[in-house]
Design an enzyme around this catalytic site. Structure first.
Site, PDB file in Angstrom:
ATOM      1  N   SER A   1      -0.730   0.351   7.463  1.00 16.92           N
ATOM      2  CA  SER A   1      -1.060   1.259   6.708  1.00 16.92           C
ATOM      3  C   SER A   1      -1.669   2.692   7.435  1.00 16.92           C
ATOM      4  CB  SER A   1      -2.154   1.277   5.555  1.00 16.92           C
ATOM      5  OG  SER A   1      -1.272   0.356   4.563  1.00 16.92           O
TER       6      SER A   1
ATOM      7  N   ASP B   1       0.657  -1.298  -0.012  1.00 15.99           N
ATOM      8  CA  ASP B   1      -0.086  -0.136  -0.018  1.00 15.99           C
ATOM      9  C   ASP B   1       0.794   1.184  -0.146  1.00 15.99           C
ATOM     10  OD1 ASP B   1      -1.462  -2.023   0.720  1.00 15.99           O
ATOM     11  OD2 ASP B   1      -2.346  -1.335   2.617  1.00 15.99           O
TER      12      ASP B   1
ATOM     13  N   GLN C   1       4.091   0.608   2.293  1.00 15.16           N
ATOM     14  CA  GLN C   1       4.329  -0.584   2.868  1.00 15.16           C
ATOM     15  C   GLN C   1       5.494  -1.479   2.349  1.00 15.16           C
ATOM     16  OE1 GLN C   1       1.695  -1.984   5.836  1.00 15.16           O
ATOM     17  NE2 GLN C   1       2.530   0.145   5.994  1.00 15.16           N
TER      18      GLN C   1
ATOM     19  N   GLU D   1     -10.946  -2.239   4.138  1.00 15.79           N
ATOM     20  CA  GLU D   1      -9.525  -1.840   4.194  1.00 15.79           C
ATOM     21  C   GLU D   1      -9.371  -0.431   3.640  1.00 15.79           C
ATOM     22  OE1 GLU D   1      -6.456  -5.454   4.544  1.00 15.79           O
ATOM     23  OE2 GLU D   1      -7.269  -5.476   2.637  1.00 15.79           O
TER      24      GLU D   1
END
Ligand code: NAG
Ligand code: NAG
Ligand code: NAG
Ligand code: NAG
Ligand code: NAG
Length: 575
Positions: free
Chosen positions: A121, A61, A77, A241
């Site tokens: 994240s 991410d 990430q 998410e």
């Protein structure tokens, strides 16, 4: 790099042999596969030249994008130890133009109890006085997901090289009250400031299968209290998410102008994007943010409690936008994972890229968003090729020569005059399924026409991006496909075909397609940014100067190529 306690975990785990340990719904830990091998100077036909990716290893991410001190900051990430997910830290790169990037030291890595098992994240918010703050998900020693804050050590440093964490972390924890499973509480958004002086932030979550964006409020950005209800939720959608919530201007002639995340008023609509863990797609809703009730009321793209609209109908996940106050636009960044096997990822030493940053705004219909690669990417264009208009007959294949076929930007438009032969669609069908049934190799009526990229000499390999027009309920229905079924002779790759319908009227406008080709990336924009499809392909024959590029038409009817402009792309400086 500083002492990293996670290394101990990796070593410790080795003793346990070849186990693949699932620790959480979305990620598998391939502990024994962590490697630091691979050197990008190796023979690497699939490494990208102008899409963002680190020197080596795993990336997922995009996190906390923002503009600060005259630089664009991108965190992401990252696994410093290998080409598979694990040991996650926030890696950090900066850029002046969103194209060329300079890597810096990792900004956030596990160091306190509230993030000792991972720094996942999150998003950046620019606080009053221009001070950035990052909210991110940490994994605590009990494997619970909690929310933490980090702020720059030195805000006079435009590169924001060093970050400090609050001793008050974690700021938000799943509670018994909110019935939240501690494995489903992550990915804080950029915060926005309400008229009442309270900051608001969303955390992705679910209760049973009801996906939701939980809201927290704070006066001082440190003490956060959960709101009485989520901003929005939907039964049956599973874990949400990486939520993203932002305003878009809804005013004639100013649609393309981006606005600050806290902007409210009559001139804006709001967009709620969620990354659905169950389907691995980024969906969005357009609607109204009712500030008095603190709820989001979607008006489009939500049918029978199912999401319809997606940012990208190919491979694309965990995206995030930010407001670029330098150029008054909203920019969208997203992650594209590999379609190759884990074994191949380890062999090549890396996994994951980001798409070209896209400017994002509301279409004049108000019904969907438009996405277009940032203007700056055009600075990489060299050696333009332009065709005069030409007719392409059914069954014809016209080579596009003069550009580097593995590293190119191609814009092509088609003018269709004769719809007589359009195939009839007697019932609605999922466009992705339609694309896999009617790929480029199935002769049609009006279409398939489009581009063949990464094509080998004898067409044993090619990826086809194309349109195909159907008659559906007496109207023209335009299908856009990215057909990977013949993209590689190596069948270990995921070669799923992607597709979507595009809301264009071919009677009154030419059908445009722009495709960014980058070694293993085929990132396509149909209908001037109304539909995006990103694919990853790994040809075995069509690599380097062996790859060919064509315009093709495999329909019965001839169509006119009203425009073809293509460029080779220079390599961006990314590491
Ligand atoms: C903060 O950053 C500025 C600009 O880079 C630098 O001149 C200054 O020395 C830094 N201060 C500290 C305490 O590191
Ligand atoms: C929480 O979620 C995890 C992973 O999805 C699951 O294994 C666990 O059983 C859940 N716990 C509860 C109390 O529902
Ligand atoms: C990544 O790619 C694989 C295979 O191509 C796919 O099944 C998976 O869902 C993807 N993961 C994400 C997070 O996009
Ligand atoms: C066009 O269609 C024919 C017949 O259906 C097929 O044999 C051929 O491979 C197709 N061409 C392309 C480029 O897919
Ligand atoms: C479509 O392309 C033709 C050239 O083939 C051009 O004359 C026409 O203006 C274009 N139509 C639109 C709506 O842009």
């Amino acid at each position: 790099m500083a002492f990293c306690p996670i290394l101990l975990v990796a070593l410790f785990s080795l003793i346990y042999g070849n186990y693949i340990i699932p620790i959480e719904a979305t990620h598998h830990v391939y502990r024994t596969l962590q490697s630091s091998s691979s050197d990008s100077s190796n023979h690497q036909p699939y490494r990208t030249a102008y899409h963002f990716q680190p020197h080596k290893n795993w990336i997922n991410d995009p996190n906390g994008p923002m503009r600060y001190g005259g630089f664009y900051h991108l965190f992401y990430q990252y696994n410093p130890e290998g080409a598979v997910w694990g040991n996650i830290v926030w890696a950090h790169s900066v850029s002046k133009d969103l194209v060329n990037w300079t890597p810096l030291d990792h900004a956030i890595h596990p160091s306190q109890p509230s993030d000792i098992k991972g720094c996942w994240s999150g998003s950046a918010t620019i606080l009053p006085g221009g001070k950035p703050a990052i909210l991110y998900t940490g994994i605590n020693p009990n494997n619970h997901q909690v929310q933490n804050i980090a702020i720059p050590k030195n805000i006079s440093d435009p590169l924001l090289r060093e970050w400090k964490k609050s001793p008050k972390n974690p700021l938000m924890e799943p509670t018994i009250n909110n019935k939240i499973n501690s494995s489903s509480f992550r990915d804080p958004t950029t915060s926005w400031l309400g008229k009442d002086g309270y900051w608001r932030v969303l955390i992705g979550s679910k209760i049973n299968t009801k996906g939701m964006a939980i809201m927290y409020k704070s006066k001082n950005f440190v003490n956060w209290v959960e709101a009485k209800h989520p901003l929005h939720s939907a039964e049956g959608t599973g874990m949400w998410e990486c939520p993203d919530f932002f305003p878009v201007l809804n005013k004639k002639n100013t649609l393309k102008i981006g606005v600050d995340t806290s902007m409210i008023g009559d001139d804006v609509k709001h967009v709620l994007k969620v990354s659905l863990d169950d389907t691995k797609h980024d969906h969005y809703l357009i609607g109204t943010y009712e500030t008095t009730k603190d709820i989001f009321v979607p008006e489009n793209g939500f049918v029978d409690n199912k999401f319809v609209l997606r940012y990208d109908y190919g491979k694309y996940y965990a995206s995030k936008t930010f407001f670029d106050d330098g150029k008054n636009r909203r920019i969208l960044l997203g992650w594209v994972n590999e379609s190759s096997s884990v074994a191949d990822d380890i062999k090549k030493g890396w996994s994951g890229i980001h798409t070209i940053p896209r400017t994002i705004w509301l279409h004049k219909s108000g019904k969907q968003l438009i996405q277009w690669p940032v203007k700056e990417i055009e600075n990489l264009r060299i050696n333009p090729v332009n065709w005069p208009t030409k007719v392409i007959k059914g069954g014809e294949l016209i080579p596009i020569t003069g550009v580097n076929s593995v590293q190119a930007d191609v814009e092509i438009s088609f003018e269709v005059k004769d719809f007589e032969k359009a195939e009839i669609l007697d019932h609605w069908i999922d466009p992705q399924i339609l694309c896999s049934q009617k790929g480029a190799s199935k002769k049609g009526g009006v279409g398939p026409f489009g581009l063949l990229v990464f094509a080998s000499q004898g067409l044993q390999e090619y990826t086809a991006v194309f349109f195909r027009i159907f008659k559906y309920q007496h109207k023209n229905l335009v299908l856009m496909c990215s057909d990977q079924s013949r993209s590689s002779l190596n069948k270990d790759n995921d070669m799923t075909t992607y597709g979507t319908f595009v809301d264009v009227d071919p009677l009154h406008e030419n059908l445009s397609l722009r495709t960014l080709i980058d070694h293993s990336v085929v990132e396509s924009f149909g209908g001037e940014g109304r539909a995006c499809i990103t694919a990853r392909v790994y040809p075995t024959l069509a690599i380097h100067d062996k790859a060919k590029l064509y315009a093709f038409n495999n329909g019965t009817s001839a169509v006119k190529i009203s425009r073809l402009s293509a460029w080779s792309m220079k390599k961006a400086k990314i590491y």
